[in-house]
Scaffold this motif. Sequence first.
Motif, PDB file in Angstrom:
ATOM      1  N   ALA A 231      19.531  39.864  39.655  1.00  0.00           N
ATOM      2  CA  ALA A 231      19.603  40.313  41.054  1.00  0.00           C
ATOM      3  C   ALA A 231      20.983  40.873  41.378  1.00  0.00           C
ATOM      4  O   ALA A 231      21.109  41.860  42.107  1.00  0.00           O
ATOM      5  CB  ALA A 231      19.264  39.162  41.996  1.00  0.00           C
ATOM      6  N   LEU A 232      22.020  40.264  40.840  1.00  0.00           N
ATOM      7  CA  LEU A 232      23.373  40.772  41.071  1.00  0.00           C
ATOM      8  C   LEU A 232      23.585  42.120  40.386  1.00  0.00           C
ATOM      9  O   LEU A 232      24.344  42.953  40.863  1.00  0.00           O
ATOM     10  CB  LEU A 232      24.420  39.775  40.572  1.00  0.00           C
ATOM     11  N   ALA A 233      22.942  42.302  39.253  1.00  0.00           N
ATOM     12  CA  ALA A 233      23.100  43.551  38.510  1.00  0.00           C
ATOM     13  C   ALA A 233      22.212  44.662  39.053  1.00  0.00           C
ATOM     14  O   ALA A 233      22.337  45.803  38.627  1.00  0.00           O
ATOM     15  CB  ALA A 233      22.792  43.325  37.027  1.00  0.00           C
ATOM     16  N   GLY A 234      21.331  44.363  39.984  1.00  0.00           N
ATOM     17  CA  GLY A 234      20.417  45.359  40.534  1.00  0.00           C
ATOM     18  C   GLY A 234      21.141  46.443  41.296  1.00  0.00           C
ATOM     19  O   GLY A 234      22.263  46.286  41.765  1.00  0.00           O
ATOM     20  N   SER A 235      20.485  47.568  41.421  1.00  0.00           N
ATOM     21  CA  SER A 235      21.136  48.725  42.026  1.00  0.00           C
ATOM     22  C   SER A 235      21.088  48.727  43.552  1.00  0.00           C
ATOM     23  O   SER A 235      21.737  49.545  44.179  1.00  0.00           O
ATOM     24  CB  SER A 235      20.481  50.001  41.506  1.00  0.00           C
ATOM     25  N   ARG A 236      20.348  47.846  44.172  1.00  0.00           N
ATOM     26  CA  ARG A 236      20.219  47.842  45.630  1.00  0.00           C
ATOM     27  C   ARG A 236      21.321  47.066  46.334  1.00  0.00           C
ATOM     28  O   ARG A 236      21.420  47.091  47.541  1.00  0.00           O
ATOM     29  CB  ARG A 236      18.873  47.238  46.034  1.00  0.00           C
TER      30      ARG A 236
ATOM     31  N   SER B 182      25.523  45.778  46.548  1.00  0.00           N
ATOM     32  CA  SER B 182      26.872  46.299  46.304  1.00  0.00           C
ATOM     33  C   SER B 182      27.351  45.925  44.907  1.00  0.00           C
ATOM     34  O   SER B 182      27.052  44.838  44.407  1.00  0.00           O
ATOM     35  CB  SER B 182      27.833  45.728  47.336  1.00  0.00           C
ATOM     36  N   PRO B 183      28.100  46.806  44.258  1.00  0.00           N
ATOM     37  CA  PRO B 183      28.601  46.480  42.924  1.00  0.00           C
ATOM     38  C   PRO B 183      29.629  45.355  42.930  1.00  0.00           C
ATOM     39  O   PRO B 183      29.899  44.775  41.885  1.00  0.00           O
ATOM     40  CB  PRO B 183      29.213  47.795  42.438  1.00  0.00           C
ATOM     41  N   LEU B 184      30.175  45.015  44.088  1.00  0.00           N
ATOM     42  CA  LEU B 184      31.090  43.876  44.148  1.00  0.00           C
ATOM     43  C   LEU B 184      30.369  42.568  43.839  1.00  0.00           C
ATOM     44  O   LEU B 184      30.982  41.620  43.361  1.00  0.00           O
ATOM     45  CB  LEU B 184      31.745  43.787  45.525  1.00  0.00           C
ATOM     46  N   ALA B 185      29.070  42.527  44.095  1.00  0.00           N
ATOM     47  CA  ALA B 185      28.290  41.328  43.811  1.00  0.00           C
ATOM     48  C   ALA B 185      28.239  41.043  42.317  1.00  0.00           C
ATOM     49  O   ALA B 185      28.146  39.884  41.910  1.00  0.00           O
ATOM     50  CB  ALA B 185      26.879  41.467  44.360  1.00  0.00           C
ATOM     51  N   SER B 186      28.288  42.052  41.489  1.00  0.00           N
ATOM     52  CA  SER B 186      28.317  41.824  40.047  1.00  0.00           C
ATOM     53  C   SER B 186      29.732  41.913  39.477  1.00  0.00           C
ATOM     54  O   SER B 186      30.015  41.338  38.432  1.00  0.00           O
ATOM     55  CB  SER B 186      27.391  42.809  39.332  1.00  0.00           C
TER      56      SER B 186
ATOM     57  N   LEU C 289      27.509  41.698  33.645  1.00  0.00           N
ATOM     58  CA  LEU C 289      27.808  41.927  35.061  1.00  0.00           C
ATOM     59  C   LEU C 289      28.853  43.024  35.247  1.00  0.00           C
ATOM     60  O   LEU C 289      28.762  43.814  36.190  1.00  0.00           O
ATOM     61  CB  LEU C 289      28.261  40.622  35.713  1.00  0.00           C
ATOM     62  N   LEU C 290      29.835  43.100  34.358  1.00  0.00           N
ATOM     63  CA  LEU C 290      30.817  44.187  34.456  1.00  0.00           C
ATOM     64  C   LEU C 290      30.177  45.538  34.150  1.00  0.00           C
ATOM     65  O   LEU C 290      30.496  46.536  34.797  1.00  0.00           O
ATOM     66  CB  LEU C 290      31.994  43.931  33.510  1.00  0.00           C
ATOM     67  N   ALA C 291      29.291  45.576  33.171  1.00  0.00           N
ATOM     68  CA  ALA C 291      28.608  46.833  32.849  1.00  0.00           C
ATOM     69  C   ALA C 291      27.734  47.293  34.011  1.00  0.00           C
ATOM     70  O   ALA C 291      27.632  48.489  34.282  1.00  0.00           O
ATOM     71  CB  ALA C 291      27.765  46.659  31.588  1.00  0.00           C
ATOM     72  N   ALA C 292      27.133  46.361  34.711  1.00  0.00           N
ATOM     73  CA  ALA C 292      26.304  46.730  35.863  1.00  0.00           C
ATOM     74  C   ALA C 292      27.153  47.297  36.999  1.00  0.00           C
ATOM     75  O   ALA C 292      26.670  48.098  37.793  1.00  0.00           O
ATOM     76  CB  ALA C 292      25.524  45.515  36.352  1.00  0.00           C
ATOM     77  N   SER C 293      28.412  46.901  37.072  1.00  0.00           N
ATOM     78  CA  SER C 293      29.292  47.396  38.132  1.00  0.00           C
ATOM     79  C   SER C 293      29.905  48.743  37.810  1.00  0.00           C
ATOM     80  O   SER C 293      30.505  49.362  38.680  1.00  0.00           O
ATOM     81  CB  SER C 293      30.430  46.400  38.367  1.00  0.00           C
ATOM     82  N   ALA C 294      29.782  49.188  36.575  1.00  0.00           N
ATOM     83  CA  ALA C 294      30.501  50.386  36.134  1.00  0.00           C
ATOM     84  C   ALA C 294      29.844  51.692  36.579  1.00  0.00           C
ATOM     85  O   ALA C 294      30.499  52.730  36.534  1.00  0.00           O
ATOM     86  CB  ALA C 294      30.629  50.378  34.612  1.00  0.00           C
TER      87      ALA C 294
END
Length: 161
Positions: A57-62, A64-68, A122-127
């Motif tokens: 859920a944190l890595a999801g696109s909907r 904010s990227p700060l969540a991941s 999680l970092l990759a999801a924020s990138a």
Amino acid sequence: MRNGVRHVLGAGAGLLATPLIAAGFIVGIERFRATAVMSVDWTVMAVFIGTLVLIGALAGSRISPLASLLPGLAFTGFIGAALVRIAMGGDHRMGFDQVPSEFLEGYMSLLYTWSLPTGCVLLAASAFPSRWRGARTDPPPPQEVPEPPPLPKRIPSSSRH
């Protein structure tokens, strides 16, 4: 939703999720090791699945990227600090004296098994740059204004003066 509000909510979600993810892995690992028999403990499976769903859920696109980003930095920094300490000739038992003895096994397992993959995911999801942009608000298409009805035709008058 405005970008500022979205990022504040995402940062709050990331700060709240970081200890929940760590607790989920520690409790799951502790309970898994406590059951030495080769059977499935459904409570442990539910804890692991819940933790992985939270990471997803944190890595999801909907959201904010700060969540991941925040939990990703925490978990990656956690293992990074331990690896730097080991590489510099320090004790591999980083912070073990600050952990209660009943959680020591779960802490070690979190540190040396789950911390790096979780942090990297999680970092990759924020990138992705598209996650940092807000929703586009395209201007509405111009509405076609209907033409006015034609004017009535003049009826010629039959009276001549």
